[in-house]
Design an enzyme around this catalytic site. Structure first.
Site, mmCIF file in Angstrom:
data_model
loop_
_atom_site.group_PDB
_atom_site.id
_atom_site.type_symbol
_atom_site.label_atom_id
_atom_site.label_comp_id
_atom_site.label_asym_id
_atom_site.label_seq_id
_atom_site.Cartn_x
_atom_site.Cartn_y
_atom_site.Cartn_z
ATOM 1 N N CYS A 407 0.841 -1.203 0.000
ATOM 2 C CA CYS A 407 0.000 0.000 0.000
ATOM 3 C C CYS A 407 0.876 1.252 0.000
ATOM 4 O O CYS A 407 1.404 1.655 1.042
ATOM 5 C CB CYS A 407 -0.930 -0.004 1.206
ATOM 6 S SG CYS A 407 -2.052 1.409 1.267
ATOM 7 N N CYS A 410 -0.584 4.060 2.141
ATOM 8 C CA CYS A 410 -0.405 3.872 3.584
ATOM 9 C C CYS A 410 1.018 4.203 4.026
ATOM 10 O O CYS A 410 1.228 4.900 5.022
ATOM 11 C CB CYS A 410 -0.712 2.426 3.980
ATOM 12 S SG CYS A 410 -2.299 1.793 3.403
ATOM 13 N N ASP A 411 2.011 3.671 3.312
ATOM 14 C CA ASP A 411 3.389 3.680 3.812
ATOM 15 C C ASP A 411 4.358 4.493 2.970
ATOM 16 O O ASP A 411 5.544 4.571 3.314
ATOM 17 C CB ASP A 411 3.908 2.229 3.880
ATOM 18 C CG ASP A 411 2.999 1.334 4.722
ATOM 19 O OD1 ASP A 411 2.468 1.837 5.715
ATOM 20 O OD2 ASP A 411 2.828 0.156 4.371
#
Length: 651
Positions: A407, A410-411
């Site tokens: 992701c 996300c990261d």
């Protein structure tokens, strides 16, 4: 200040018995316990990984406690709730419940899964025998004395070399650099075979004597026997509190408080209390059954529970995708999911720790089938999520959360100014590459073909971006890593069993035609080769999205599916966003849709309705007594002493 410190020390000097079964509350507490028993007591540690919604866990719990009572001081028994401490569960690879792991010297020596009493007893017996056999040490002076008797030609340097070799082979935590355990026994065995006899051992760990009896023992020996009373002034093991500095007192307080926490008795009155939130079968159908324990499922559980529907959440013991990853997703922490679970429990939700294998919607109420139970229910909310597809190459699994991610949203921000790889050729890979290109130093897209499957617009934007390069006809053969460096050396926070943590340092790329391999230095690898929704148990029950295989088709903007009473939320119905926060929102919507549908169908709380009707019948019949009815007051003469006249007249 000193007077207050002395008071605290006197309060913490009380001796406490070790709990029969210790319930671990934090990872730090577990690490400290493992450290203590590997370096100070030598006792084996037997760990029960359980969940409060797991039927076999509930079955084996009293047997685990009984075994702990039988074993006594020969081993340490602890329990770890996998829902509360998912980090420990992930660290030790717990995949089914209950799982029992047996540690000695900080190392895992055995394990098994399931509620097998005979296995539990046998493995416990084995680890205790191993602990007793290894509870030896061979001091340097004993080895010197032995060689002096058996082989005087050995010099001090030769003996030191033999002793050092023994110390270096000890795998357990060995801060004092001693020749101990199985290694010491093997050395003695070799020497005995060579010289006919072996060196003398000493006991490494000696059980501590209770300190609270010292004063009474001294008093008894001092009075009655005529022997002089021993003075404590020469006791080097205990600090002289009256001469200690403030810093020494505070350090002693901290040390004693730690010892008190380690030894505090937390024996529970009810051994089933840890399972109080588990689902129990009822003769009445459930109103709402939620399948999935991630943000979508727990959000639905909170809303349904607040509406008084008392939902049942069916999910594996490791929870949803966030908890099951065992790593932090930077924009939605697993700790949030744990708090959502606690909130759902507070409002009345119950949990069944199992995996759903099928749904029978051919008749009402519907039936949810798991590996070990059958739940009848009026409505179902499906929130099982979609699992990321992975490469399954060497280094990938070990470094998830350490540079390997699925992701970018996300990261991605973690790797600002870094070099990253994106694997894939679809729209998701293109979107991830463009997102990462905003912050990363460089982005390299790895694709196994010579053209992208993504839309023309996205593929063109990637190809023209100055920070993005493309490797055609290439796959990743291996992800390389380096040990995670640490600036601190916290001796209390040592994991003696888990492998050293690694982070991504590079990757091995392979040409699909020539087979040629090249190494590249990168800081992260983002895998974007699609997702697989966990919806196989819905085959033949609901309709799926024809444009996105495996995803459940919902009606309009609602969470309703093609089957009345079944609702879908989260990643099972979302092929676009697949974010934890959007899943949580759709979970709330599914609970509202289910509540509205139950009201429209007239499906309320049947158990409460039955009790209300029964009570109404009883009240309606009150006072209409037949001649055959028995009345104790009439038998007493129509009068009861002490009652008011009005009450007597009514009777």
């Amino acid at each position: 200040m000193l007077r207050f410190a002395l008071l605290l020390l006197s309060m913490t000097a009380l001796a406490y018995a070790r709990p029969i079964v210790r319930h671990i509350r934090s990872t730090h507490e577990f690490d400290r316990l493992m450290k203590k028993h590997s370096t100070q007591t030598g006792l084996p540690v037997i760990v029960d990984f359980y969940s409060d919604g797991c039927g076999p866990c509930r079955m084996i719990a009293p047997i685990f406690k009984k075994l702990a009572q039988e074993v006594g001081e020969k081993a340490v028994f602890v329990k770890v709730d996998t829902n509360a401490l998912h980090e420990l569960s992930s660290r030790y690879g717990v995949r089914s419940l209950p799982t029992f792991k047996f540690f000695l010297g900080g190392r895992k020596v055995n394990e098994f899964s399931g509620a097998g009493e005979q296995q539990l007893r046998q493995f416990t017996k084995d680890v205790i025998q191993k602990a007793e056999w290894e509870n030896v040490m061979l001091p340097m002076e004993n080895l010197v004395s032995y060689y002096g008797q058996q082989d005087a030609s050995k010099t001090s340097k030769d003996i030191e070399k033999v002793y050092k070799k023994c110390v270096d082979q000890v795998k357990d935590d060995n801060p004092d650099k001693l020749c101990v355990g199985a290694v010491a026994r093997n050395l003695a065995k070799s020497l005995k075979k060579k010289y006919g006899s072996g060196p003398e051992f000493e006991t490494r760990f000696v059980p501590e004597e209770p300190s609270t009896s010292e004063q009474s023992d001294d008093k008894k020996t001092g009075e009655g026997s005529g022997s002089p009373k021993k003075s404590n002034k020469g006791n080097a093991d205990k600090p002289n509190l009256h001469l200690a500095t403030k810093e020494q007192l505070l350090a002693e307080i901290e040390s004693r408080l730690d010892a008190e926490r380690d030894a505090q008795v937390e024996e529970e009155e009810d051994d089933d209390a840890e399972f109080e939130h588990g689902w129990e079968p009822s003769e009445w159908p459930e109103r709402v059954t939620i399948i999935g324990g991630g943000p979508a499922g727990l959000s639905a559980a909170i809303y349904a529970a607040r509406a008084g529907l008392k939902p049942v959440v069916v999910a594996p013991p490791m929870g949803g995708q966030l908890q099951g990853k065992g790593v932090d997703v930077e924009n939605y922490r697993p700790a949030v999911v744990s708090l959502m679970r606690q909130q759902a429990i507070a409002y009345g939700a119950t949990f069944e720790a199992d995996v759903v294998v099928g749904i029978d919607a051919s008749e009402r109420p519907m039936k949810v089938k798991t590996n070990s139970s059958l739940i009848e229910t009026h409505s179902i909310i499906v929130a099982t999520g979609a699992e990321s597809n992975w490469l399954n190459v060497k280094g990938e699994y070990e470094m998830r959360g350490g540079g390997v991610s699925s992701c970018a949203t996300c990261d991605g921000h973690i790797y600002r100014g870094k070099h990253v790889l994106v694997v894939g050729g679809g729209d998701t890979a293109m979107e991830d590459a463009l997102v990462l290109a905003r912050t990363s130093e460089s982005v390299t897209v790895i694709h196994r073909r010579d053209t992208f499957r993504a839309s023309k617009v996205l593929a063109q934007r990637v190809a023209e971006h100055p920070s993005i390069s493309i490797k055609w006809n290439t796959v990743i053969a291996e992800i390389l890593g380096k040990p995670l460096s640490s600036d601190t050396n916290d001796s209390e926070n040592v994991d003696l069993d888990a492998p050293a943590e690694k982070v991504v340092s590079g990757a091995v790329l392979k040409d699909v035609y020539t087979g040629e391999e090249t190494k590249v230095a990168v800081d992260a690898v983002f895998v974007a080769i699609g997702h697989t929704p966990t919806t196989s148990f819905l085959e033949g029950v609901v309709e799926f999205n024809p444009e996105h295989a495996g995803y459940v088709l919902t009606q309009g903007t609602s969470t309703k599916t093609s089957m009345p009473g079944i609702f879908a939320c989260g990643d099972v119905a979302d092929s676009i966003y697949r974010q934890a926060i959007t899943s949580a929102g759709s979970g709330a919507a599914a609970a509202l849709d289910a509540e509205r549908w139950l009201s429209e169908e007239g499906l309320g709380n049947e158990e409460s309705d039955f009790e209300a009707e029964l009570l109404a019948d009883i009240m309606a019949n009150d006072g209409r007594r037949s001649a055959e009815e028995y009345n104790v007051y009439e038998e007493a003469g129509g009068r009861v002493s002490g009652m008011k006249e009005s009450t007597g007249a009514e009777l």
